[in-house]
Scaffold this motif. Structure first.
Motif, PDB file in Angstrom:
ATOM      1  N   UNK A  95       0.608  -1.258   0.008  1.00 54.47           N
ATOM      2  CA  UNK A  95      -0.013   0.031   0.100  1.00 54.47           C
ATOM      3  C   UNK A  95       0.898   1.454  -0.072  1.00 54.47           C
ATOM      4  N   UNK A  96       1.953   1.151  -0.645  1.00 54.67           N
ATOM      5  CA  UNK A  96       2.928   2.432  -0.651  1.00 54.67           C
ATOM      6  C   UNK A  96       2.932   3.092  -2.027  1.00 54.67           C
ATOM      7  N   UNK A  97       3.613   4.060  -1.910  1.00 52.72           N
ATOM      8  CA  UNK A  97       3.455   4.980  -3.187  1.00 52.72           C
ATOM      9  C   UNK A  97       5.078   5.054  -3.562  1.00 52.72           C
ATOM     10  N   UNK A  98       5.573   4.833  -4.830  1.00 49.20           N
ATOM     11  CA  UNK A  98       6.996   4.728  -5.321  1.00 49.20           C
ATOM     12  C   UNK A  98       7.034   5.742  -6.424  1.00 49.20           C
ATOM     13  N   UNK A  99       7.720   6.768  -6.351  1.00 47.33           N
ATOM     14  CA  UNK A  99       7.883   7.752  -7.468  1.00 47.33           C
ATOM     15  C   UNK A  99       9.337   7.616  -7.895  1.00 47.33           C
ATOM     16  N   UNK A 100       9.569   7.498  -9.237  1.00 54.17           N
ATOM     17  CA  UNK A 100      10.862   7.453  -9.731  1.00 54.17           C
ATOM     18  C   UNK A 100      11.034   8.354 -10.782  1.00 54.17           C
ATOM     19  N   UNK A 101      11.689   9.396 -10.770  1.00 54.77           N
ATOM     20  CA  UNK A 101      11.811  10.571 -11.975  1.00 54.77           C
ATOM     21  C   UNK A 101      13.046  10.819 -12.317  1.00 54.77           C
ATOM     22  N   UNK A 102      13.568  10.876 -13.453  1.00 59.79           N
ATOM     23  CA  UNK A 102      14.716  11.115 -14.002  1.00 59.79           C
ATOM     24  C   UNK A 102      15.935  10.553 -13.341  1.00 59.79           C
ATOM     25  N   UNK A 103      15.664   9.080 -13.267  1.00 59.69           N
ATOM     26  CA  UNK A 103      16.688   8.390 -12.626  1.00 59.69           C
ATOM     27  C   UNK A 103      17.479   7.483 -13.539  1.00 59.69           C
TER      28      UNK A 103
END
Length: 822
Positions: free
Chosen positions: A154-162
């Motif tokens: 139930x988590x939120x994972x945000x990956x941007x410009x990696x």
């Protein structure tokens, strides 16, 4: 290329722990410095995170952002963890015009004794990663498995410009159930196995998740799969504007999307390895519609997930190209016992399924357009030599592409990246929704800036391609052996399956039973388990009883050999005891746990009886059954299912069955009345599903019954779904006054009429596509007046099959399917 040779001596001589000078706080943002007095601060990030925890384990600031410096190298000997709180690591963006202004890099360093952590990050809560390079190699060249792992449910994972680079197997993996995953503007590159055809994954998802959003990313030189979703499904899957170049096997290794939009992507050399049949299992060899794997797949949903009629699946505006050098390789194997075959985008099973449902659409599918990539890997012969060696069982050299970089210097960094995956093909440059380029728009900064201003509207246009799907709710399921069974042993009997189901552990989750024990005391546990691989280090998992860890029990790597691990003197209470197995390391299968004392067995716990979290239940042999038993129904026997409905409505009953002596027809009764004579078709000796549709249940008690009328057949279980009103994802309502009617006649040969209605005078484009998404006819393209219009479609030059007609008129976009039968 930027290298960090200058800091290697410092790494060998100095171990600088965090000092107050390595962090500077500004409100919620904590600047983590990688150099202190021009010396490298090993574990700077790790120690900053640890130091941000106050007495009792609470966080000093729940809104903390750890800011990393441009040009920095952040080496960690220890694993970063967050347990229940949101971890935010944000780097200063890199400057591609300055070779020393790279995004900050994270990498595992070895300790002075040579040891190291197994992960850079293991997430027990939500995570944000932005503007980083994550190097999957350690500083001594090891390639740890899944160096970033997301475990929280139930988590939120945000990956941007990696930028993710180097992994022998997978580099990032998601194990937490019901997570929301967003990956944007990122690059996955040189993720290659050293000795296996399927090693190297961009991202792996090992459990059921809620939403997966993947947009404007580049996947370059991926040995196995760009995106892998195994052991679970995704409620919502969005894969839009991505560029994939040199992907060894399936681009998307997943087939159980609930709702999926795969659009505006550019795939160059997808599944370039091709596939021979030497690795096929007997079932696949005997199944005509599985002879090809395909780059992407859509399979029938299992009953636990839902029905296919409720899915919305859209493949729109995708471009595919494979260079001739790979076709030459396939041709060179034509005389072999198992020639290597090029893979299509979809296999036959996927195409047949999508042809069956109006809410599964393939449109604007583009093939054989040479992109003309500006700067891309130019070493296909190394790729081909690698896969030939692997298939021959010989040692192989991997096929990294990083011109000018010394890959033996594991500290080195490539900045700016050498690839430029913009392209010269003008058709592909305008083929995406809204007339934008296909693929990752980060290769076209000006176009992306324009696209960002229209992003929401363009997304709605994609979502509007498929029509609405009905709302479906699973309301009941029954194991056949536990239903109301009526008849003599000559008419039906309960059968134990030849093989038990097993719990397939892949590194996260748990297996749990509740065992009722008559007397408190010490008992012996026998855990039946195996390791599915014959290579790699030994595995060890945890036995936990009533919340306390009893032991970690090791098992060797014999490879698919069942072993009974015996653990003595395990204390149990009188009454209920909670028995749990949790992973410590590695893939492992579990069949059962036997609890005994001096007098014999007191509890036998099968995997099929367990509560499973993030762990799949699979067959441990050639033939299994849900609950490890099934019912053989013969002429005169019956299996009844009772259900109390809270209101009248339409239902679907799915029956899971297996034939043993050819196809059968059995009767289905509802409340004592014959509803349908149902045909049970297919080959013998494998489980199949048949859906009994149109059941109208009344409020209150209902009885559904299968009556045997034509000889023996096996029934495993039945599932009941309630069918609601049609819904769709997003704002896809038709503008008032627009109508696209179903063609008539349908099926047709060779002509049919297509009617549409406009509320006002405006431009209309009416296009026909085949099931592969290739345009076969343009029926209208111009200005039409208000009112009803009729267009004839003549398919005299086309083959029998399913075709899609699509109307575009201003904001109104809709597709329907039609069937040509000659």
């Amino acid at each position: 290329m930027k290298t960090c040779y200058k800091i290697i001596p410092l790494l060998l001589m100095s171990w600088i722990l965090l000092s107050p000078a390595t962090v500077k706080a500004q409100n919620d943002t904590l600047l983590v410095q990688w150099l202190v007095d021009d010396e490298l601060a090993v574990n700077a990030l790790y120690n900053a995170i640890i130091s941000d925890t106050v007495a009792g384990g609470a966080r000093a600031n729940l809104n903390r952002v750890y800011k990393l410096e441009q040009g920095g190298f952040y080496y960690n000997t220890e694993r970063i963890e967050n347990n229940g709180w949101h971890l935010r690591i944000v780097g200063e963006a890199g400057d591609p015009n300055d070779e020393f202004a790279n995004p900050p890099m994270l990498q595992l360093e070895h300790r002075e004794d040579g040891g190291r952590a197994d992960k850079i990050l293991t997430a027990g809560g939500s995570v944000t990663l932005k503007n980083l390079i994550i190097n999957g190699k350690t500083t001594l060249g090891d390639l740890p498995y899944e160096i970033v792992r997301f475990n929280a449910a139930n988590a939120n994972y945000h990956i941007d410009n990696v930028i993710f680079e180097f992994a022998g197997w997978g580099i990032i993996a998601f194990y937490g159930r019901n997570a929301n995953i967003t990956v944007t503007n990122s690059t996955f590159r040189n993720l290659l196995s050293l000795n296996q055809p399927w090693g190297g994954r961009g991202m792996s998802i090992w459990t059921d998740v809620n939403e997966v959003f993947i947009e404007n990313n580049t996947f370059l030189n991926i040995g196995g799969f760009a995106v892998q979703l195994e052991g679970g499904t995704a409620e919502h899957f969005w894969f839009n504007h991505n560029t994939v170049v040199n992907n060894g096997r399936q681009v998307l290794l997943h087939s159980l999307y609930k709702d999926a939009y795969i659009s505006n992507n550019l795939i160059v050399n997808g599944f370039w390895q091709g596939e021979g049949s030497e690795g096929f299992d007997p079932v696949r060899l005997a199944t005509p519609d599985l002879q090809y794997a395909g780059m992407m797949a859509v399979n029938t949903l299992p009953s636990a997930v839902g029905l296919d009629i409720e899915r919305i699946i859209v493949f729109a505006n995708n471009g595919f190209h494979r260079d001739q050098v790979y076709q030459d390789y396939y041709n060179s194997t034509s005389g072999a016992d198992f020639p290597i075959r090029p893979q299509p985008v979809f296999n036959e099973r996927s195409m047949n399924l999508m042809a069956e449902y109006d809410n599964m659409i393939v449109v604007n599918h583009i093939e054989n357009q040479v992109p003309g990539l500006v700067t891309a890997p130019d070493n296909p012969q190394e790729q081909i030599a690698f896969i030939q060696a692997v298939r021959a069982g010989e040692s192989a050299n991997t096929w990294y592409w990083d011109p000018g970089r010394d890959l033996t210097e594991h500290y080195s960094i490539q900045w700016p990246l050498p690839e430029n995956l913009s392209y010269t093909n003008t058709t592909l440059r305008t083929a995406a929704t809204g007339g934008f380029p296909l693929g990752d728009l980060n290769w076209y900064p000006a176009e992306k800036a324009n696209w960002m201003t229209q992003r929401a509207a363009l997304a709605e246009e994609i979502k509007s391609i498929a029509g609405p799907a009905p709302e479906v709710t699973l309301v009941a399921s029954w194991e056949a052996e536990h239903a109301t069974i009526t008849g003599t042993t000559d008419q039906l009997e309960i059968v134990e399956a030849p093989n038990l189901q097993i719990a397939e552990m892949k590194g996260a989750g748990f297996i749990e039973w509740t065992a009722n024990i008559a007397e408190a005391g010490n008992y012996s546990f026998s855990i039946r388990t195996r390791v599915p691989f014959s290579t790699g280090p030994d595995r060890a998992q945890k036995l936990i009883v009533n919340g306390a860890e009893v032991t970690q029990f090791p098992i060797g790597n014999e490879g698919n050999v069942w072993t009974d691990i015996v653990i003595e003197n395990v204390a149990l209470n009188a009454g209920d005891n909670v028995i749990r197995i949790e992973p410590s390391w590695g893939f492992q299968d579990f069949e059962s746990v036997t609890i005994s004392d001096g007098s014999g067995t007191v509890a036998y716990l099968r995997a099929s009886q367990a509560t499973l979290d993030a762990i799949a239940l699979v067959c441990g042999g050639d033939l299994c059954a849900s609950g490890d038993e099934y019912v053989e129904i013969k002429t005169g026997g019956s299996i009844g299912f009772d259900y109390t409905s809270d209101g009248s409505g339409s239902y679907v009953l799915r029956i899971t069955y297996m034939l043993v002596d050819g196809e059968k027809s059995q009767d289905v009764y509802l409340n004592g009345n014959l509803v349908q004579s149902v045909d049970f078709a297919g080959a013998d000796s494998s489980w199949r599903d048949v859906d009994v549709t149109g059941l109208i249940l009344e409020q209150g008690s209902n009885n559904i019954e299968i009556r045997g009328t034509s000889g023996p057949m096996f029934v495993d279980y039945a599932t009941l779904f309630k069918i609601g009103t049609a819904t769709s994802i997003g704002n896809t309502e038709r503008p008032d006054g627009f109508v696209l009617s179903q063609n008539y006649p349908n099926p047709f040969n060779p002509t049919t009429q297509i009617n549409f209605t406009l509320p006002q005078t405006q431009d209309v484009r009416l296009t026909v596509y085949n099931i592969l998404g290739q345009r076969v006819a343009l029926l209208a393209d111009g200005l039409f007046t208000e009112g009803l219009h009729s267009v004839q479609f003549n398919a005299r030059d086309l083959a029998s099959g399913v075709y899609i007609y699509r109307i575009e008129s201003g904001s109104f976009v809709q597709s329907r399917k039609m069937i040509l039968i000659k």
